[in-house]
Each structure stands twice: as structure tokens, then as C-alpha cells.
Design an enzyme around this catalytic site. Structure first.
Site, short mmCIF file in Angstrom:
data_model
loop_
_atom_site.label_atom_id
_atom_site.label_comp_id
_atom_site.label_asym_id
_atom_site.label_seq_id
_atom_site.Cartn_x
_atom_site.Cartn_y
_atom_site.Cartn_z
N TYR A 1 76.44 49.62 9.84
CA TYR A 1 77.11 50.15 11.03
C TYR A 1 76.15 50.64 12.10
O TYR A 1 76.34 50.33 13.28
CB TYR A 1 78.11 51.27 10.67
CG TYR A 1 78.97 51.66 11.87
CD1 TYR A 1 80.03 50.84 12.25
CD2 TYR A 1 78.70 52.79 12.63
CE1 TYR A 1 80.79 51.16 13.37
CE2 TYR A 1 79.45 53.11 13.73
CZ TYR A 1 80.51 52.30 14.10
OH TYR A 1 81.26 52.61 15.21
N ILE B 1 73.38 39.17 -9.32
CA ILE B 1 74.19 40.39 -9.26
C ILE B 1 75.58 39.93 -8.84
O ILE B 1 75.83 39.60 -7.69
CB ILE B 1 73.57 41.42 -8.30
CG1 ILE B 1 72.14 41.74 -8.75
CG2 ILE B 1 74.42 42.68 -8.26
CD1 ILE B 1 71.38 42.69 -7.83
N LYS C 1 68.14 41.94 -3.75
CA LYS C 1 69.39 41.22 -3.92
C LYS C 1 69.63 40.45 -2.63
O LYS C 1 69.94 41.03 -1.60
CB LYS C 1 70.54 42.19 -4.21
CG LYS C 1 71.92 41.51 -4.33
CD LYS C 1 73.01 42.54 -4.56
CE LYS C 1 74.39 41.88 -4.62
NZ LYS C 1 75.48 42.89 -4.81
N THR D 1 79.27 47.64 -3.48
CA THR D 1 80.46 47.27 -2.69
C THR D 1 81.64 46.97 -3.60
O THR D 1 82.77 47.42 -3.36
CB THR D 1 80.16 46.04 -1.82
OG1 THR D 1 79.00 46.29 -1.05
CG2 THR D 1 81.33 45.73 -0.91
#
Length: 308
Positions: free
Chosen positions: A121, A218, A176, A58
Site C-alpha cells: 500500500y 510455498i 518467495k 496472506t
């Protein structure tokens, strides 16, 4: 999506610990990817102690780079890292087929592992999530998979029991955990196999997760403070609470204010302010609003990254 075939090397789990930077993708003012700047950033991170490079997530603007650029960013990152640190390639997609193709490319150019986000989504069920990651593991099992749960971005949330099921599959080595819920992270650490890594994906709570037994962070903050984030992770993983919290208190202004607008808007502005790379983003992301700039600058100063 053709790729040259590199010799894939398995990275022991102990080498996938510590500070894993969620690396930005530098761009020119016209929006094209700035590959020379990417190479410079990678060298800088390695010099500053970053333990692993997380690319095209991202923070790397994966939603707006096209497939060819996505692949080239992975290839260039692996090439520039030259085995000095592992490369965790973002290969997530809301199409299972596309996620597999990206993972095959990453494997082909020598990435060390892949980060696979919960499909966004289309809101898959828990069974749909399980089958998605299972299909990836079966197709590209020799490229270790780190799951990525970030319901604030994907809407779909990966349930605890789904993570436990997936942890039994060969090739899936970690998660994560980006909810910021420390109780939730503790249950994962308590019940997952000891060989399965739990990484934080939430800078403000990462120190707590690591002190509870997590293997690393992360990190968005690591883009501007790689040395301090590496040192924080070393201390927290070793159980040195005093040292870990000393660094955490220094970094807290960054943890908060690098999110005054959606990531990676503030961190790219901060990196431009520090002269690390340009601040250009791709639409629909826009430059940090004027009202947010003094806030981010103050955080850089409070954390010792900008001097008067």
C-alpha cells in the site's frame, strides 16, 4: 506483545526445502480463530508429509487478524509442531517497526524463520525496500528471513538488483518469488549465492521453478493436497521431470481453480468441502459465490480428492 522465550534452534537450509504450506487460519462461524482446528490441521499436515508450515501469511488472513491473534497463531503453531517440522512465521507489515516487533515475538516463541513481504500500500522505492529488510535483519538477524515478492498484492515490486543486494546481508536466507515469471526466477537462481534459497509462491509455475533449481514451493494447493505437493516437490528438486510432471498434471485443476476468486476464499471453501475445517472468513472476504462452487468441486474431483 510479550512472549515467553523459547530456545531458538537454527534450521539448516536443507530442512527448509520442499512443500511449505501457506496454511489457512481456521475460524468459527463468528469469525473467531478456531485454535483446536488449527492444531488438528498441523498434525494432519505433518502426517501427510508437509515439509514446513507457513503460518499467518496472506492465505492465513494476516490482513484481518489483529496483532494479538497474529502472535497467538504463531505461538500455537510452534507449540503444536513440537519441532517435527520447521515453522515459517509470517511477520510482514507495511510498517517496519511492526514487522520487527512481530519477528521478535516469533523468535521468542521458537519459530524457525520468518517470511517478510514487500511493504504493501505505501509503495516504497527500491531503496526503501532495501532499508526496510535491512532494518529487520539487523534487529532480528538470528531469526532467518525469507523475503516475499508478490507485486500482484503489494503493488510495489522488488527488483532483481534489490534482491541481490539483500542476499548479501546476514540473516536473509531466501525469497518467495510469487510473480510466476519463470525467466525472472531463472535469473535469480543463476545470480544469487548458492546458499540463498529461491522458493516459488505460485502453484501453477512452481514445478518449473524447482526444476530450474528452486528449493521448494510455498503453496496454497498444499492446503488440500499436502501429500501430492510434497511428492511433487521431492521429484522436482531431484530433477525427476517425468514424476514431477505426472503429479503436476494431476494438480493443475487445483492450481487454477483455487484462484477463481481471491485467495483464500476458494481454498477455504474447498477445505470445508473436504471436512478439514470450517469455511468461515473475515470481512472484507466473503464466502465463495455459488457460481464458483461447482468449479472448485470439479477441481477437487479431477485431482482425486473427492470421490463419487
Amino acid at each position: 506483545m510479550a512472549a515467553f522465550r523459547a530456545t531458538h534452534k537454527e534450521i539448516p537450509l536443507e530442512q527448509l526445502t520442499g512443500s511449505i504450506v501457506a496454511l489457512v487460519t481456521p475460524m468459527h462461524d463468528d469469525g473467531s480463530v478456531d485454535y483446536p482446528a488449527l492444531r488438528r490441521l498441523i498434525d494432519w499436515h505433518i502426517d501427510e508429509g508437509t515439509d514446513c508450515l507457513g503460518v499467518v501469511g496472506t492465505t492465513g488472513e494476516s490482513p484481518t487478524v489483529d496483532v494479538e491473534e497474529h502472535c497467538e497463531i504463531i505461538r500455537v503453531s510452534v507449540e503444536q509442531a513440537r519441532g517435527r517440522v520447521p515453522v515459517m512465521a509470517g511477520c510482514g507489515a507495511n510498517s517496519t517497526k511492526e514487522a520487527i516487533e512481530l519477528a521478535k515475538y516469533a523468535r521468542g516463541v521458537g519459530a524457525d524463520c520468518q517470511l517478510q513481504v514487500v511493504p504493501y500500500y505505501n509503495k516504497p522505492t527500491q531503496e526503501g525496500q532495501y532499508q526496510h529488510f535491512k532494518a529487520i535483519a539487523e534487529a532480528v538477524g538470528d531469526l532467518p528471513t525469507v523475503l516475499y515478492n508478490v507485486p500482484g498484492r503489494t503493488v510495489a515490486d522488488m527488483a532483481h538488483d534489490t534482491v541481490l543486494r539483500l542476499a548479501q546481508l546476514p540473516g536473509i536466507i531466501g525469497i518467495k518469488e510469487a510473480t510466476g515469471n519463470i525467466e525472472r526466477a531463472q535469473w535469480l537462481i543463476r545470480e544469487l549465492p548458492k546458499s540463498f534459497a529461491v522458493y516459488s509462491g505460485d502453484d501453477p509455475t512452481a514445478v518449473a521453478l524447482m526444476l530450474c533449481g528452486g528449493q521448494g514451493n510455498i503453496s496454497v494447493t498444499a492446503n488440500v493436497a499436502p501429500r501430492k505437493m510434497h511428492e511433487l516437490c521431492v521429484a522436482a528438486i531431484a530433477g525427476d521431470v517425468r514424476r514431477a510432471m505426472q503429479i503436476q498434471f494431476e494438480l493443475m485443476p487445483l492450481h487454477r481453480n483455487l484462484f477463481v476468486e481471491p485467495n483464500p476464499i476458494p481454498v477455504k471453501w474447498a477445505m470445508a468441502r473436504l471436512g478439514l475445517c470450517g469455511g468461515a472468513l473475515r470481512l472484507p472476504l466473503t464466502e465463495l459465490a455459488e457460481g464458483g462452487r461447482p468449479v472448485v468441486e470439479a477441481a477437487l474431483r479431477a485431482s482425486g480428492l473427492l470421490k463419487d
